[in-house]
Design a protein around this motif. Structure first.
Motif, PDB file in Angstrom:
ATOM      1  N   GLU A  54       0.834  -1.209   0.000  1.00 30.29           N
ATOM      2  CA  GLU A  54       0.000   0.000   0.000  1.00 30.29           C
ATOM      3  C   GLU A  54       0.869   1.260   0.000  1.00 30.29           C
ATOM      4  O   GLU A  54       0.575   2.231  -0.692  1.00 30.29           O
ATOM      5  CB  GLU A  54      -0.930   0.005   1.209  1.00 30.29           C
ATOM      6  N   PHE A  55       1.948   1.225   0.786  1.00 29.54           N
ATOM      7  CA  PHE A  55       2.852   2.379   0.868  1.00 29.54           C
ATOM      8  C   PHE A  55       3.483   2.674  -0.490  1.00 29.54           C
ATOM      9  O   PHE A  55       3.468   3.811  -0.961  1.00 29.54           O
ATOM     10  CB  PHE A  55       3.927   2.101   1.930  1.00 29.54           C
ATOM     11  N   ALA A  56       4.032   1.632  -1.132  1.00 27.79           N
ATOM     12  CA  ALA A  56       4.653   1.816  -2.448  1.00 27.79           C
ATOM     13  C   ALA A  56       3.626   2.287  -3.474  1.00 27.79           C
ATOM     14  O   ALA A  56       3.925   3.144  -4.316  1.00 27.79           O
ATOM     15  CB  ALA A  56       5.321   0.525  -2.908  1.00 27.79           C
ATOM     16  N   PHE A  57       2.424   1.746  -3.410  1.00 25.59           N
ATOM     17  CA  PHE A  57       1.365   2.142  -4.340  1.00 25.59           C
ATOM     18  C   PHE A  57       1.089   3.639  -4.254  1.00 25.59           C
ATOM     19  O   PHE A  57       0.993   4.322  -5.280  1.00 25.59           O
ATOM     20  CB  PHE A  57       0.087   1.349  -4.039  1.00 25.59           C
ATOM     21  N   GLU A  58       0.996   4.158  -3.035  1.00 29.04           N
ATOM     22  CA  GLU A  58       0.705   5.585  -2.847  1.00 29.04           C
ATOM     23  C   GLU A  58       1.817   6.466  -3.407  1.00 29.04           C
ATOM     24  O   GLU A  58       1.551   7.534  -3.950  1.00 29.04           O
ATOM     25  CB  GLU A  58       0.447   5.897  -1.373  1.00 29.04           C
ATOM     26  N   ILE A  59       3.044   6.020  -3.304  1.00 32.01           N
ATOM     27  CA  ILE A  59       4.176   6.788  -3.836  1.00 32.01           C
ATOM     28  C   ILE A  59       4.261   6.649  -5.359  1.00 32.01           C
ATOM     29  O   ILE A  59       4.366   7.643  -6.085  1.00 32.01           O
ATOM     30  CB  ILE A  59       5.497   6.345  -3.181  1.00 32.01           C
ATOM     31  N   LEU A  60       4.213   5.408  -5.851  1.00 36.23           N
ATOM     32  CA  LEU A  60       4.424   5.159  -7.277  1.00 36.23           C
ATOM     33  C   LEU A  60       3.306   5.702  -8.154  1.00 36.23           C
ATOM     34  O   LEU A  60       3.566   6.104  -9.293  1.00 36.23           O
ATOM     35  CB  LEU A  60       4.600   3.659  -7.528  1.00 36.23           C
ATOM     36  N   ARG A  61       2.099   5.748  -7.642  1.00 34.35           N
ATOM     37  CA  ARG A  61       0.978   6.215  -8.464  1.00 34.35           C
ATOM     38  C   ARG A  61       1.161   7.648  -8.932  1.00 34.35           C
ATOM     39  O   ARG A  61       0.582   8.061  -9.927  1.00 34.35           O
ATOM     40  CB  ARG A  61      -0.332   6.057  -7.702  1.00 34.35           C
ATOM     41  N   GLU A  62       1.999   8.411  -8.226  1.00 30.46           N
ATOM     42  CA  GLU A  62       2.229   9.817  -8.563  1.00 30.46           C
ATOM     43  C   GLU A  62       3.513  10.042  -9.367  1.00 30.46           C
ATOM     44  O   GLU A  62       3.796  11.168  -9.764  1.00 30.46           O
ATOM     45  CB  GLU A  62       2.310  10.647  -7.276  1.00 30.46           C
ATOM     46  N   GLN A  63       4.291   8.996  -9.594  1.00 27.43           N
ATOM     47  CA  GLN A  63       5.578   9.145 -10.267  1.00 27.43           C
ATOM     48  C   GLN A  63       5.406   9.184 -11.781  1.00 27.43           C
ATOM     49  O   GLN A  63       4.592   8.441 -12.348  1.00 27.43           O
ATOM     50  CB  GLN A  63       6.515   7.992  -9.890  1.00 27.43           C
TER      51      GLN A  63
END
Length: 130
Positions: A54-63
């Motif tokens: 979930e943590f990686a998803f929140e970061i990567l979705r904006e990259q």
């Protein structure tokens, strides 16, 4: 990352199996469950989809070059599609694919994990229809 590099890397992961399905996508599974999908993004680069925390998803979705995976993320699943190497190079992508494999493997039932370790030497093999 080329398609051959993607397939070679996924093949190196324990108990990984490969199938081409869904209109030519290269799908990698562990215990019959998908951990990585590759196909063309409409551009020159290979689009690779993988499960993440979930943590990686929140970061990567904006990259730049990444987005929530079509179909999967719209159903509440934490899957990212890396469309370009703009913010994620090939080595980072390998790390995410490796983590996706681990997330899926750890979620498998104990019976399936046991069957995999008893029936396989950990080498990737194509499995039709799985």
């Amino acid at each position: 990352m080329t398609l051959d590099e993607y397939n070679s890397f996924c093949a190196s992961l324990p108990f990984a199996t490969h199938v081409v399905q869904w209109g030519g996508a290269h799908v990698w599974k562990v215990g019959g469950k998908v951990f990585a999908i590759a196909g063309w993004s409409g551009g020159e680069e290979l689009a690779v989809t993988f499960k993440c925390s979930e943590f990686a998803f929140e970061i990567l979705r904006e990259q730049p070059g990444c987005r929530p995976a079509p179909y999967l993320a719209s159903r509440g699943m934490k899957w990212i599609q890396r469309r370009t190497g703009e913010s994620m190079d090939a080595e980072a992508l390998k790390d995410y694919i490796r983590e996706s494999h681990g997330l899926i493997f750890r979620a498998l039932p104990k019976r399936v994990k046991s069957e995999l370790s008893q029936a396989s030497d950990g080498v990737a093999r194509p499995v039709a229809g799985r």
